[in-house]
Motif scaffolding. Structure first.
Motif, PDB file in Angstrom:
ATOM      1  N   PRO A  12      99.541  48.259  36.186  1.00 45.68           N
ATOM      2  CA  PRO A  12     100.753  47.553  36.619  1.00 45.68           C
ATOM      3  C   PRO A  12     101.897  47.620  35.611  1.00 45.68           C
ATOM      4  CG  PRO A  12      99.014  45.995  36.083  1.00 45.68           C
ATOM      5  CD  PRO A  12      98.400  47.366  36.057  1.00 45.68           C
ATOM      6  N   ASN A  13     101.584  47.853  34.339  1.00 47.72           N
ATOM      7  CA  ASN A  13     102.662  47.994  33.357  1.00 47.72           C
ATOM      8  C   ASN A  13     103.495  49.243  33.648  1.00 47.72           C
ATOM      9  OD1 ASN A  13     100.314  49.444  32.604  1.00 47.72           O
ATOM     10  ND2 ASN A  13     101.069  49.669  30.525  1.00 47.72           N
ATOM     11  N   VAL A  14     102.860  50.300  34.148  1.00 49.29           N
ATOM     12  CA  VAL A  14     103.589  51.509  34.536  1.00 49.29           C
ATOM     13  C   VAL A  14     104.453  51.206  35.756  1.00 49.29           C
ATOM     14  CG1 VAL A  14     103.374  53.892  35.341  1.00 49.29           C
ATOM     15  CG2 VAL A  14     101.807  53.024  33.585  1.00 49.29           C
ATOM     16  N   LEU A  15     103.909  50.471  36.705  1.00 52.43           N
ATOM     17  CA  LEU A  15     104.677  50.078  37.887  1.00 52.43           C
ATOM     18  C   LEU A  15     105.926  49.317  37.478  1.00 52.43           C
ATOM     19  CD1 LEU A  15     105.127  49.697  40.912  1.00 52.43           C
ATOM     20  CD2 LEU A  15     103.589  47.717  40.799  1.00 52.43           C
ATOM     21  N   ARG A  16     105.783  48.402  36.554  1.00 56.45           N
ATOM     22  CA  ARG A  16     106.937  47.626  36.093  1.00 56.45           C
ATOM     23  C   ARG A  16     107.997  48.544  35.488  1.00 56.45           C
ATOM     24  NH1 ARG A  16     106.016  43.106  31.761  1.00 56.45           N
ATOM     25  NH2 ARG A  16     104.924  42.194  33.503  1.00 56.45           N
ATOM     26  N   GLU A  17     107.575  49.492  34.662  1.00 52.87           N
ATOM     27  CA  GLU A  17     108.524  50.422  34.044  1.00 52.87           C
ATOM     28  C   GLU A  17     109.244  51.269  35.095  1.00 52.87           C
ATOM     29  OE1 GLU A  17     109.431  50.651  30.778  1.00 52.87           O
ATOM     30  OE2 GLU A  17     108.220  48.854  30.501  1.00 52.87           O
ATOM     31  N   VAL A  18     108.516  51.714  36.097  1.00 53.23           N
ATOM     32  CA  VAL A  18     109.125  52.508  37.170  1.00 53.23           C
ATOM     33  C   VAL A  18     110.131  51.657  37.939  1.00 53.23           C
ATOM     34  CG1 VAL A  18     108.672  53.685  39.362  1.00 53.23           C
ATOM     35  CG2 VAL A  18     107.185  54.099  37.393  1.00 53.23           C
ATOM     36  N   MET A  19     109.753  50.436  38.247  1.00 52.31           N
ATOM     37  CA  MET A  19     110.635  49.565  39.022  1.00 52.31           C
ATOM     38  C   MET A  19     111.884  49.168  38.237  1.00 52.31           C
ATOM     39  SD  MET A  19     107.909  47.322  41.138  1.00 52.31           S
ATOM     40  CE  MET A  19     109.048  46.830  42.401  1.00 52.31           C
ATOM     41  N   GLU A  20     111.778  49.113  36.924  1.00 50.57           N
ATOM     42  CA  GLU A  20     112.933  48.781  36.089  1.00 50.57           C
ATOM     43  C   GLU A  20     113.779  50.007  35.769  1.00 50.57           C
ATOM     44  OE1 GLU A  20     111.252  46.775  32.716  1.00 50.57           O
ATOM     45  OE2 GLU A  20     110.884  44.930  33.850  1.00 50.57           O
ATOM     46  N   VAL A  28     106.291  63.287  42.434  1.00 55.07           N
ATOM     47  CA  VAL A  28     106.643  62.538  43.641  1.00 55.07           C
ATOM     48  C   VAL A  28     108.150  62.670  43.819  1.00 55.07           C
ATOM     49  CG1 VAL A  28     106.655  60.251  44.710  1.00 55.07           C
ATOM     50  CG2 VAL A  28     104.756  60.914  43.242  1.00 55.07           C
ATOM     51  N   ASP A  29     108.579  63.093  45.008  1.00 55.10           N
ATOM     52  CA  ASP A  29     110.021  63.250  45.198  1.00 55.10           C
ATOM     53  C   ASP A  29     110.708  61.886  45.315  1.00 55.10           C
ATOM     54  OD1 ASP A  29     110.020  62.359  47.918  1.00 55.10           O
ATOM     55  OD2 ASP A  29     109.606  64.380  48.625  1.00 55.10           O
ATOM     56  N   LYS A  30     112.025  61.907  45.283  1.00 50.12           N
ATOM     57  CA  LYS A  30     112.809  60.667  45.243  1.00 50.12           C
ATOM     58  C   LYS A  30     112.538  59.772  46.450  1.00 50.12           C
ATOM     59  CE  LYS A  30     117.501  58.943  44.770  1.00 50.12           C
ATOM     60  NZ  LYS A  30     118.904  59.259  44.625  1.00 50.12           N
ATOM     61  N   ASP A  31     112.458  60.359  47.638  1.00 49.65           N
ATOM     62  CA  ASP A  31     112.209  59.565  48.846  1.00 49.65           C
ATOM     63  C   ASP A  31     110.841  58.892  48.802  1.00 49.65           C
ATOM     64  OD1 ASP A  31     114.683  60.173  49.960  1.00 49.65           O
ATOM     65  OD2 ASP A  31     113.903  61.929  51.027  1.00 49.65           O
ATOM     66  N   GLN A  32     109.831  59.637  48.378  1.00 50.19           N
ATOM     67  CA  GLN A  32     108.485  59.067  48.275  1.00 50.19           C
ATOM     68  C   GLN A  32     108.447  57.969  47.219  1.00 50.19           C
ATOM     69  OE1 GLN A  32     106.194  62.606  47.483  1.00 50.19           O
ATOM     70  NE2 GLN A  32     105.491  62.717  49.605  1.00 50.19           N
ATOM     71  N   SER A  33     109.116  58.202  46.110  1.00 49.91           N
ATOM     72  CA  SER A  33     109.162  57.209  45.039  1.00 49.91           C
ATOM     73  C   SER A  33     109.795  55.915  45.536  1.00 49.91           C
ATOM     74  CB  SER A  33     109.944  57.770  43.853  1.00 49.91           C
ATOM     75  OG  SER A  33     110.000  56.849  42.808  1.00 49.91           O
ATOM     76  N   GLU A  34     110.899  56.034  46.259  1.00 55.45           N
ATOM     77  CA  GLU A  34     111.559  54.849  46.809  1.00 55.45           C
ATOM     78  C   GLU A  34     110.654  54.118  47.794  1.00 55.45           C
ATOM     79  OE1 GLU A  34     115.307  56.104  48.408  1.00 55.45           O
ATOM     80  OE2 GLU A  34     116.126  56.556  46.427  1.00 55.45           O
ATOM     81  N   LYS A  41     107.592  46.116  46.361  1.00 52.95           N
ATOM     82  CA  LYS A  41     108.549  45.010  46.427  1.00 52.95           C
ATOM     83  C   LYS A  41     108.298  44.162  47.666  1.00 52.95           C
ATOM     84  CE  LYS A  41     112.476  46.928  43.922  1.00 52.95           C
ATOM     85  NZ  LYS A  41     113.855  47.431  44.060  1.00 52.95           N
ATOM     86  N   GLY A  42     108.002  44.810  48.775  1.00 55.25           N
ATOM     87  CA  GLY A  42     107.744  44.094  50.019  1.00 55.25           C
ATOM     88  C   GLY A  42     106.522  43.202  49.933  1.00 55.25           C
ATOM     89  N   LEU A  43     105.553  43.615  49.151  1.00 60.88           N
ATOM     90  CA  LEU A  43     104.341  42.820  48.988  1.00 60.88           C
ATOM     91  C   LEU A  43     104.462  41.803  47.868  1.00 60.88           C
ATOM     92  CD1 LEU A  43     101.671  45.642  49.279  1.00 60.88           C
ATOM     93  CD2 LEU A  43     102.264  43.933  50.998  1.00 60.88           C
ATOM     94  N   GLU A  44     105.507  41.937  47.074  1.00 59.58           N
ATOM     95  CA  GLU A  44     105.712  41.108  45.891  1.00 59.58           C
ATOM     96  C   GLU A  44     104.500  41.151  44.973  1.00 59.58           C
ATOM     97  OE1 GLU A  44     107.289  37.229  46.628  1.00 59.58           O
ATOM     98  OE2 GLU A  44     108.651  37.974  48.148  1.00 59.58           O
TER      99      GLU A  44
END
Length: 53
Positions: A12-20, A28-34, A41-44
């Motif tokens: 989850p620390n990687v997820l946080r860095e990606v989200m920030e 992973v292309d930009k659309d997939q990343s988004e 984000k939808g699941l919080e």
């Protein structure tokens, strides 16, 4: 893409860095990343850092 989601759940620390915007998802292309980021984000779920995989 399923492997990437599993990785972000496991680290989850990687997820946080990606989200920030401090990291990106290689292979992973930009659309997939988004889509992945919006899904978390939808699941919080990104706010919880003590999950077990």
């Amino acid at each position: 893409m399923q492997e990437m989601v599993g990785y972000l759940i496991k680290y989850p620390n990687v997820l946080r860095e990606v989200m920030e915007g401090n990291a990106c998802l290689l292979g992973v292309d930009k659309d997939q990343s988004e889509c992945i980021i919006n899904g978390f984000k939808g699941l919080e779920i990104y706010s919880m850092l003590d999950w077990k995989y």
